[in-house]
Write a protein that holds these residues in place. Structure first.
Motif, PDB file in Angstrom:
ATOM      1  N   PHE A 123       0.826  -1.203   0.000  1.00  0.00           N
ATOM      2  CA  PHE A 123       0.000   0.000   0.000  1.00  0.00           C
ATOM      3  C   PHE A 123       0.861   1.254   0.000  1.00  0.00           C
ATOM      4  O   PHE A 123       1.889   1.318   0.682  1.00  0.00           O
ATOM      5  CB  PHE A 123      -0.899   0.025   1.236  1.00  0.00           C
ATOM      6  CG  PHE A 123      -1.641   1.327   1.428  1.00  0.00           C
ATOM      7  CD1 PHE A 123      -2.750   1.635   0.653  1.00  0.00           C
ATOM      8  CD2 PHE A 123      -1.227   2.240   2.391  1.00  0.00           C
ATOM      9  CE1 PHE A 123      -3.430   2.837   0.826  1.00  0.00           C
ATOM     10  CE2 PHE A 123      -1.907   3.441   2.572  1.00  0.00           C
ATOM     11  CZ  PHE A 123      -3.011   3.738   1.792  1.00  0.00           C
ATOM     12  N   GLU A 124       0.442   2.247  -0.783  1.00  0.00           N
ATOM     13  CA  GLU A 124       1.103   3.551  -0.764  1.00  0.00           C
ATOM     14  C   GLU A 124       0.044   4.638  -0.663  1.00  0.00           C
ATOM     15  O   GLU A 124      -0.927   4.646  -1.422  1.00  0.00           O
ATOM     16  CB  GLU A 124       1.937   3.780  -2.024  1.00  0.00           C
ATOM     17  CG  GLU A 124       2.616   5.154  -2.045  1.00  0.00           C
ATOM     18  CD  GLU A 124       3.377   5.438  -3.323  1.00  0.00           C
ATOM     19  OE1 GLU A 124       3.672   6.622  -3.591  1.00  0.00           O
ATOM     20  OE2 GLU A 124       3.655   4.476  -4.076  1.00  0.00           O
ATOM     21  N   HIS A 125       0.224   5.536   0.297  1.00  0.00           N
ATOM     22  CA  HIS A 125      -0.711   6.645   0.472  1.00  0.00           C
ATOM     23  C   HIS A 125      -0.283   7.794  -0.431  1.00  0.00           C
ATOM     24  O   HIS A 125       0.756   8.419  -0.220  1.00  0.00           O
ATOM     25  CB  HIS A 125      -0.711   7.093   1.940  1.00  0.00           C
ATOM     26  CG  HIS A 125      -1.657   8.216   2.230  1.00  0.00           C
ATOM     27  ND1 HIS A 125      -1.586   8.981   3.373  1.00  0.00           N
ATOM     28  CD2 HIS A 125      -2.716   8.703   1.514  1.00  0.00           C
ATOM     29  CE1 HIS A 125      -2.532   9.890   3.351  1.00  0.00           C
ATOM     30  NE2 HIS A 125      -3.235   9.741   2.244  1.00  0.00           N
ATOM     31  N   LEU A 126      -1.085   8.071  -1.456  1.00  0.00           N
ATOM     32  CA  LEU A 126      -0.780   9.167  -2.373  1.00  0.00           C
ATOM     33  C   LEU A 126      -1.106  10.507  -1.721  1.00  0.00           C
ATOM     34  O   LEU A 126      -2.211  10.708  -1.222  1.00  0.00           O
ATOM     35  CB  LEU A 126      -1.619   9.038  -3.652  1.00  0.00           C
ATOM     36  CG  LEU A 126      -1.209   7.981  -4.662  1.00  0.00           C
ATOM     37  CD1 LEU A 126      -2.227   7.945  -5.793  1.00  0.00           C
ATOM     38  CD2 LEU A 126       0.173   8.263  -5.229  1.00  0.00           C
ATOM     39  N   LYS A 127      -0.147  11.422  -1.744  1.00  0.00           N
ATOM     40  CA  LYS A 127      -0.357  12.729  -1.128  1.00  0.00           C
ATOM     41  C   LYS A 127      -0.226  13.870  -2.138  1.00  0.00           C
ATOM     42  O   LYS A 127      -0.051  15.017  -1.761  1.00  0.00           O
ATOM     43  CB  LYS A 127       0.625  12.917   0.026  1.00  0.00           C
ATOM     44  CG  LYS A 127       0.446  11.879   1.134  1.00  0.00           C
ATOM     45  CD  LYS A 127       1.435  12.079   2.261  1.00  0.00           C
ATOM     46  CE  LYS A 127       1.252  11.021   3.340  1.00  0.00           C
ATOM     47  NZ  LYS A 127       2.224  11.186   4.454  1.00  0.00           N
ATOM     48  N   LEU A 128      -0.295  13.547  -3.420  1.00  0.00           N
ATOM     49  CA  LEU A 128      -0.159  14.580  -4.431  1.00  0.00           C
ATOM     50  C   LEU A 128      -1.396  15.464  -4.503  1.00  0.00           C
ATOM     51  O   LEU A 128      -2.500  15.057  -4.130  1.00  0.00           O
ATOM     52  CB  LEU A 128       0.107  13.974  -5.797  1.00  0.00           C
ATOM     53  CG  LEU A 128      -1.085  13.490  -6.655  1.00  0.00           C
ATOM     54  CD1 LEU A 128      -0.639  13.264  -8.072  1.00  0.00           C
ATOM     55  CD2 LEU A 128      -1.720  12.241  -6.086  1.00  0.00           C
ATOM     56  N   HIS A 129      -1.211  16.699  -4.963  1.00  0.00           N
ATOM     57  CA  HIS A 129      -2.330  17.581  -5.264  1.00  0.00           C
ATOM     58  C   HIS A 129      -2.702  17.337  -6.729  1.00  0.00           C
ATOM     59  O   HIS A 129      -1.923  17.644  -7.631  1.00  0.00           O
ATOM     60  CB  HIS A 129      -1.942  19.045  -5.055  1.00  0.00           C
ATOM     61  CG  HIS A 129      -1.591  19.398  -3.644  1.00  0.00           C
ATOM     62  ND1 HIS A 129      -2.406  19.071  -2.577  1.00  0.00           N
ATOM     63  CD2 HIS A 129      -0.521  20.054  -3.119  1.00  0.00           C
ATOM     64  CE1 HIS A 129      -1.863  19.512  -1.460  1.00  0.00           C
ATOM     65  NE2 HIS A 129      -0.717  20.098  -1.750  1.00  0.00           N
ATOM     66  N   LEU A 130      -3.882  16.798  -6.959  1.00  0.00           N
ATOM     67  CA  LEU A 130      -4.271  16.418  -8.313  1.00  0.00           C
ATOM     68  C   LEU A 130      -4.347  17.635  -9.238  1.00  0.00           C
ATOM     69  O   LEU A 130      -3.946  17.561 -10.403  1.00  0.00           O
ATOM     70  CB  LEU A 130      -5.605  15.684  -8.287  1.00  0.00           C
ATOM     71  CG  LEU A 130      -6.145  15.168  -9.625  1.00  0.00           C
ATOM     72  CD1 LEU A 130      -5.122  14.286 -10.336  1.00  0.00           C
ATOM     73  CD2 LEU A 130      -7.447  14.406  -9.408  1.00  0.00           C
ATOM     74  N   ASP A 131      -4.853  18.740  -8.733  1.00  0.00           N
ATOM     75  CA  ASP A 131      -4.932  19.950  -9.552  1.00  0.00           C
ATOM     76  C   ASP A 131      -3.544  20.423  -9.991  1.00  0.00           C
ATOM     77  O   ASP A 131      -3.336  20.830 -11.131  1.00  0.00           O
ATOM     78  CB  ASP A 131      -5.645  21.071  -8.793  1.00  0.00           C
ATOM     79  CG  ASP A 131      -5.046  21.316  -7.415  1.00  0.00           C
ATOM     80  OD1 ASP A 131      -5.064  20.370  -6.608  1.00  0.00           O
ATOM     81  OD2 ASP A 131      -4.567  22.429  -7.147  1.00  0.00           O
ATOM     82  N   GLU A 132      -2.575  20.335  -9.080  1.00  0.00           N
ATOM     83  CA  GLU A 132      -1.207  20.747  -9.407  1.00  0.00           C
ATOM     84  C   GLU A 132      -0.568  19.794 -10.406  1.00  0.00           C
ATOM     85  O   GLU A 132       0.123  20.213 -11.343  1.00  0.00           O
ATOM     86  CB  GLU A 132      -0.368  20.823  -8.139  1.00  0.00           C
ATOM     87  CG  GLU A 132       1.039  21.344  -8.355  1.00  0.00           C
ATOM     88  CD  GLU A 132       1.806  21.540  -7.068  1.00  0.00           C
ATOM     89  OE1 GLU A 132       3.029  21.769  -7.142  1.00  0.00           O
ATOM     90  OE2 GLU A 132       1.202  21.463  -5.980  1.00  0.00           O
TER      91      GLU A 132
END
Length: 284
Positions: free
Chosen positions: A262-271
């Motif tokens: 498992f990896e928790h994605l922390k990206l800002h999708l808009d960015e």
């Protein structure tokens, strides 16, 4: 080249303005834009506000919850065309946008749990796969809206004398400014009820009742994850959305998928949409 990246969900609209692949500014508009829960008029008001903030742009890349449905996408297209008539426009569902930003030729499986929920993926041949995401009336299990709705159901059962008290009921009253649990039923009278209900998930305490509800809803959600993993042949699952910020939620999710990385994605999708140059679109 000026690019506006938008990430629209049930409780907020996030926007990033980028020039030649570099972010210039970012803003969160605290207004839900899921077309299944807001009117076209409300959506127009929000996009008009975004246009005032961003100014004219060369391209709009928009990820909207619910945009996978042709009818809802048509509404979104018309609104964006009204305020960004001279811009080229790309409209994707939030799930499609994540894959567009993350796909690098290898199988992917992404579990999305925000206001709503869905599991999506793409296999080695570029074939798009989904499970769930049918809307708050039919599933969205393990999402903020569904979990908080289930808590409210329990609170009203307590009013009826059918279940015991849980400390989360007191927090519900404080959060919504109500005096009595009976008043929680009035939330369904608001036009933005979905946003109002889901927003409590940000502050809810992980009481025994809340943990029990999360476990029940995550059972079906993780079954969906396994289905998409099998269809994509991905070797891990990526978690994205506000519910994964809850540590107890993540722990339960991972305990039900002990054999899966498992990896928790922390990206800002808009960015990511505004700055990425090689988006993968046009899924099979």
């Amino acid at each position: 080249m000026l690019v506006l990246g938008l990430d629209g969900g049930g409780t907020s609209l996030k926007a990033t303005l980028a020039k030649d692949g570099r972010a210039i500014k970012r803003k969160i508009f605290e207004k839900g834009v899921n077309i299944s829960a807001v009117s076209a008029e409300e959506l127009e008001r929000t996009i008009k506000e975004v246009r005032g903030w961003s100014g004219p742009v060369d391209e709009v890349r928009a990820a909207f919850s619910g945009a996978g449905d042709p009818e809802r996408k048509a509404v979104l297209t018309a609104v964006l065309e009204k305020f960004f008539a001279k811009s080229s426009r790309m409209i994707l569902s939030d799930a499609e946008a994540l894959i567009a930003c993350l796909y690098e030729g290898k199988p992917l499986t992404i579990a999305i749990a925000g206001t709503g929920s869905i599991v999506v993926g793409i296999d080695e041949n570029g074939r798009f796969v989904r499970a769930g995401g049918w809307g708050h009336l039919f599933d969205d299990e393990a999402s903020a809206f569904s979990i908080v709705k289930s808590i409210i159901v329990e609170a009203l059962l307590h009013v009826d004398g059918l279940v015991g008290h849980d400390p989360v009921f007191h927090e519900l009253l404080n959060y919504y400014g109500f005096d009595k649990l009976e008043q929680l039923a009035n939330l369904q009278r608001f036009s933005d009820f979905k946003e109002k209900i889901a927003s409590f998930a940000r502050v809810m305490p992980n009481t025994q009742l809340v943990k029990r509800i999360m476990k029940k809803e995550l059972k079906l959600f993780t079954d969906r994850v396994r289905q998409v993993l099998a269809l994509t042949n991905a070797d891990r699952v990526l978690g994205f959305g506000g519910m994964f910020l809850n540590e107890e939620y993540r722990n339960i999710f991972c305990s039900m998928l002990r054999d899966v990385e498992f990896e928790h994605l922390k990206l800002h999708l808009d960015e990511a949409l505004a700055t990425k140059t090689n988006l993968k679109v046009g899924f099979k």
